[in-house]
Design an enzyme around this catalytic site. Structure first.
Site, PDB file in Angstrom:
ATOM      1  CG  ASP A 230      -2.033   0.982   1.170  1.00 36.60           C
ATOM      2  OD1 ASP A 230      -2.579   1.161   0.061  1.00 36.60           O
ATOM      3  OD2 ASP A 230      -2.384   1.575   2.203  1.00 36.60           O
ATOM      4  CG  HIS A 235       2.835   6.812  -1.496  1.00 38.99           C
ATOM      5  ND1 HIS A 235       2.493   7.150  -2.788  1.00 38.99           N
ATOM      6  CD2 HIS A 235       1.688   6.490  -0.879  1.00 38.99           C
ATOM      7  CE1 HIS A 235       1.182   7.013  -2.927  1.00 38.99           C
ATOM      8  NE2 HIS A 235       0.670   6.610  -1.794  1.00 38.99           N
TER       9      HIS A 235
END
Ligand code: NDP
Length: 474
Positions: A230, A235
């Site tokens: 996730d 990121h």
């Protein structure tokens, strides 16, 4: 300054597949409305929303009041992206919107569940909507792009069977954030930091992306996903590459992405059977009670990982990455911890270490930089105190709202600038770093996720992990 996309002779249409969904409502529509109010949308832009819900143009226009200013350019068609017949109807609708003459450019935005990316891309190919003989065709794909290296490769293969790589824009919305871009300006438009930006002066780097939210109603999805897929694969690794990359020869998509891929290539892979030495999994205490989550779930809602970038610049400098749900603060920070002075002239208290300078880069919520350094305490004899030089976006550019990442990304995609989008090899490299850690966490020999209380900074084992390296989370 974000510039308006150039006008083209003809039309440009943004086709949003998944137009009745959450992302469209919360991000895409507000970003388009804001760009319009700033006069930054291409003048010839038309918007066509597609989803299965039975809406008409008026209902689609009513999603947001500010969106109404664009209303004559907003259209909606209900259709199923997996049905070729429906895609033919989309094609007909596009032809009627585009009219005759000039070039007809199209940006297809897949704001769909990831399980639909493959059939959406194939359908665009089979219906020949990807053909670009009368104008450009581009495809924006949301995250996550795959669930592991194998599925990402398969998706890339499908994408490449329909589009050229330069037509595919894979989103990582972190790259659209101003501070993330400013990191490159900070590093490469100032002469004073870059000479220090290496193993000779930097002790280690910490990257934290913390969330206060739990998993909400996404239990089914999250339990299959976990924090590494996730947050880390996209990121955190994106932030790491921007910190660690070499200066590209130009601020241009291929040059930038080549340098980022080199960093990902240089990251030392963690062997699954060795994961316990390099990574700490955590799970917030009430996670197993969430709906959709297995009562025996070992899914990590938190992880702390130590990575090494095996190249000349970074040899021996650990990068500590951590991210988790239900933590104390919502923040994204990068901390560059410099080395301590080699010799200390000034007295230290018994429990004090030789201080080191730190540079903190705040990506959110309060975007800015802090540089910590030592100063003499007035009047006291040679006593030191840590002081900070601070820069905050909202103070330095007061009155100027920081645009949402999606404004920048939509405009860049319309302009054909892929600098802030992820290339196929970049995605695959990132999965190849994260996959063995995920595999390692699932081995019987691996540590089970350590529990942590909601509102804490994660499991105490993550603090011990740093302590064994003689360091602490900052
Ligand atoms: P939603 O489930 O809210 O929306 C999905 C959309 O797809 C709906 O409009 C749905 O409408 C439509 N849809 C479903 N099946 C079909 C089909 N067969 N044909 C055409 N349309 C279909 O998801 P989100 O908006 O939350 O997420 C979309 C994508 O964005 C996902 O990949 C997600 O990972 C990503 N993302 C989302 C974020 C967010 O904040 N929401 C943040 C970052 C990424 P209908 O049922 O009417 O067809």
């Amino acid at each position: 300054m974000i510039e308006a996309a150039p006008d083209s002779n003809g039309s440009t249409t943004l086709v949003i597949f998944g137009a009745s969904g959450d992302l469209t409502r919360r991000k895409l529509v507000p970003a388009l409305a804001s760009l319009h109010s700033k006069g930054r949308l291409p003048l010839d832009l038309q918007i066509l929303g597609v989803a299965r819900s039975d809406m008409d143009d008026e209902q689609f226009r009513a999603i947001l009041a500010e969106w109404a200013a664009l209303s004559s350019r907003i259209h909606y068609l209900h259709g199923d992206v997996t049905s070729l017949q429906d895609l033919e109807a989309v094609k007909d609708k596009l032809a009627s919107i585009e009219g005759n003459g000039g070039s007809h450019n199209r940006l297809y935005y897949l704001s769909l569940a990831p399980s639909l990316y493959r059939s959406a891309m194939s359908g665009l190919g089979e219906s020949r909507m990807s053909e670009d003989f009368d104008g450009w065709r581009r495809l924006v794909v949301e995250k996550p792009f795959g669930t592991d290296l194998t599925s990402a490769r398969e998706l890339n293969d499908v994408a490449h069977s329909v589009f050229r790589e330069d037509q595919v824009f894979r989103i990582d919305h972190y790259l659209g954030k101003e501070t993330v871009q400013n990191l490159l300006v900070f590093r490469f438009a100032n002469a004073i930091f870059e000479p220090l930006w290496n193993r000779n002066y930097i002790d280690h780097v910490q990257i934290t992306v913390s969330e206060t939210l739990k998993i909400d109603e996404r239990g089914d999805y999250y339990d299959q996903t976990g924090v590494l897929r996730d947050m880390f694969q996209n990121h955190l690794l994106q932030l790491l590459t921007l910190v660690a990359m070499e200066p590209p020869h130009a601020f241009e998509a291929e040059a930038l992405r080549n340098e980022k891929v080199k960093v990902l290539n240089a990251i030392r892979r963690i062997r699954p059977d060795d994961v316990g030495r390099h990574a700490i999994p955590g799970q917030y205490r009430t996670y197993r009670d969430e709906s959709g989550v297995s009562p025996e779930s070992d899914t990590a809602t938190y992880a702390a990982v130590r990575l090494h970038v095996d190249n000349w610049r970074w040899q021996g400098v650990p990068f500590y990455l951590r991210s988790g749900k239900a933590l104390r603060n919502k923040s994204t920070e990068i901390i560059i911890q410099f080395r301590s002075p080699p010799h200390m002239l000034f007295p230290l208290a018994d429990d004090e270490d030789i201080p080191a300078n730190t540079l903190a880069i705040f990506v959110q919520p309060d975007e800015g930089f802090h540089l910590e350094f030592q100063t003499k305490t007035p009047e006291a004899e040679l006593q030191m105190r840590t002081a900070e030089l601070e820069f905050h976006y909202h103070e330095a550019f007061s009155g100027q709202a920081i645009p949402d990442a999606y404004e920048r990304l939509l405009l860049d995609a319309l302009n054909g600038d892929a600098s802030l989008f992820t290339r196929s090899d970049e995605i695959e490299q990132a999965w190849s770093i994260v996959d063995p850690i995920i595999e390692g966490f699932s081995l019987p020999t691996a540590p089970r996720p350590y529990y942590y209380s909601e509102g804490s900074w994660g499991p105490v084992e993550a603090d011990r992990f740093m302590l064994t390296d003689g360091r602490a989370w900052l």
